[in-house]
Scaffold this active site. Sequence first.
Site, mmCIF file in Angstrom:
data_model
loop_
_atom_site.group_PDB
_atom_site.id
_atom_site.type_symbol
_atom_site.label_atom_id
_atom_site.label_comp_id
_atom_site.label_asym_id
_atom_site.label_seq_id
_atom_site.Cartn_x
_atom_site.Cartn_y
_atom_site.Cartn_z
ATOM 1 N N ARG A 205 0.821 -1.225 0.000
ATOM 2 C CA ARG A 205 0.000 0.000 0.000
ATOM 3 C C ARG A 205 0.848 1.265 0.000
ATOM 4 N NH1 ARG A 205 -1.389 2.731 4.130
ATOM 5 N NH2 ARG A 205 -1.681 0.987 5.542
ATOM 6 N N LYS B 80 -6.063 4.799 -20.093
ATOM 7 C CA LYS B 80 -6.262 5.188 -21.494
ATOM 8 C C LYS B 80 -4.960 4.946 -22.282
ATOM 9 C CE LYS B 80 -10.119 6.457 -19.594
ATOM 10 N NZ LYS B 80 -10.345 7.805 -19.082
HETATM 11 C C1 LIG Z 1 -10.857 8.383 -17.900
HETATM 12 C C2 LIG Z 1 -10.418 9.723 -17.438
HETATM 13 C C3 LIG Z 1 -10.248 10.016 -16.085
HETATM 14 C C4 LIG Z 1 -10.539 9.011 -15.006
HETATM 15 O O1 LIG Z 1 -9.687 7.922 -15.094
HETATM 16 P P1 LIG Z 1 -10.030 6.440 -14.490
HETATM 17 O O2 LIG Z 1 -8.803 5.682 -14.815
HETATM 18 O O3 LIG Z 1 -11.266 5.975 -15.177
HETATM 19 O O4 LIG Z 1 -10.249 6.644 -13.022
HETATM 20 C C5 LIG Z 1 -9.814 11.284 -15.751
HETATM 21 N N1 LIG Z 1 -9.569 12.223 -16.679
HETATM 22 C C6 LIG Z 1 -9.742 11.987 -17.984
HETATM 23 C C7 LIG Z 1 -9.471 13.083 -18.970
HETATM 24 C C8 LIG Z 1 -10.177 10.737 -18.416
HETATM 25 O O5 LIG Z 1 -10.359 10.508 -19.723
#
Ligand SMILES: *Cc1c(COP(=O)(O)O)cnc(C)c1O
Length: 389
Positions: free
Chosen positions: A49, A200
Amino acid sequence: MTRHALETLAVHAGRIQPSIAGALATPIFQTSTFGHSGDGDYDEVRYTRLSNGPNQLALGRKLAALTGAEAAVATASGMAAITTTLLAHVKAGERVLFQSGLYGGTHMLATEDLPRMGIAADFAPGDDPARWREAVRPNTKVIYVEAISNPLVKVLDLHAVVRLAREVGALTVIDATFASPVNLRPMELGFDLEVHSATKYLNGHSDLIAGAVCGRAPLLQAVVHTLNHLGGSLDPHACFLLERGLKTLPLRVRQQNQNALALARFFAARPDVAAVHYPGLDRAKLPAAIADAFAGFGGVLSVELASASDAAERADRVLRSLALATHAPSLGGPETLVTRPATTSHAGLPPAERRALGIADGLVRIACGIEDAGDLIADFAQALDRNPG
Ligand SMILES: *Cc1c(COP(=O)(O)O)cnc(C)c1O
């Protein structure tokens, strides 16, 4: 490693040296705790953690090398990166100035959770720098922006944001998820902290949830300290997958840049498409300060379909007719994804507010994968032809 190009850093930076038994990939240290001599202080305790296991440290080094930051830490999600960063650097009685039209989760954090903790949120539109100065208050602690807006793919003058923050003594935080380190270098522009949804582009394979925070060492240390309490650390197996995904980041994002530009040009030439939103389509028209900051504009574009009767209904029919592109939220993976923001990311807003943000009911967001551009164009062409405006 800092003198190497991004492609080389993506492959080599951060790995454990000397390697363990000659392994090229970092082995997965699937353990919650580590043996401890009993001497020394708490900082020497290794516990997963606390983000100080070998997979977490190797990944942090690679993320720092890729963003050009002094230090970096991976988190359990993009939202964990954002919440932890803000809670580490803002306290009750202080304010955060946000760019309007934020990612949905960040918008809810700003409007619901932060105010409950005594932290006020102000908003200013990204495309109107004069309004930013007016929105700054004496207790504005952080100025927070997004590199590329969703779903209209707008880019703002990031130099102006950094200049303003320095003048008023605020910290700058940028969510650079939509740009990735391939297209934008926030640390070089002078931002203090850079956050990503590693779900992403950074991971790029649609198979995990993770985040990253990168920045100047003392600021990052404060984030890690808060992360240890809030608990949003990344598990060793997800670290392994993300480290693997990062090795191909430049290859993938360049292909996604090219696919988005090719699709934008295809849509712009169609009389049955009313508008195309992609800054790369007419780079010469962008202000120089913006054009110079971005090496590319990423894989996301959005289009408004033309229709004599109902553009939203036509958009739904076109989405259903696609064979390659999948109707799903998210972006940055190998597969091309499509959504209609009025029914997904922005469904929670009243229709009038949505339109005020420029999000038409017939707007379609396309997040390009790494497929062949010609195959993607053919897929959209057949779907549009089968569902004429
Ligand atoms: C998807 C996204 C987030 C959140 O990310 P998670 O990994 O789903 O928690 C934050 N900011 C942007 C611009 C995103 O596209």
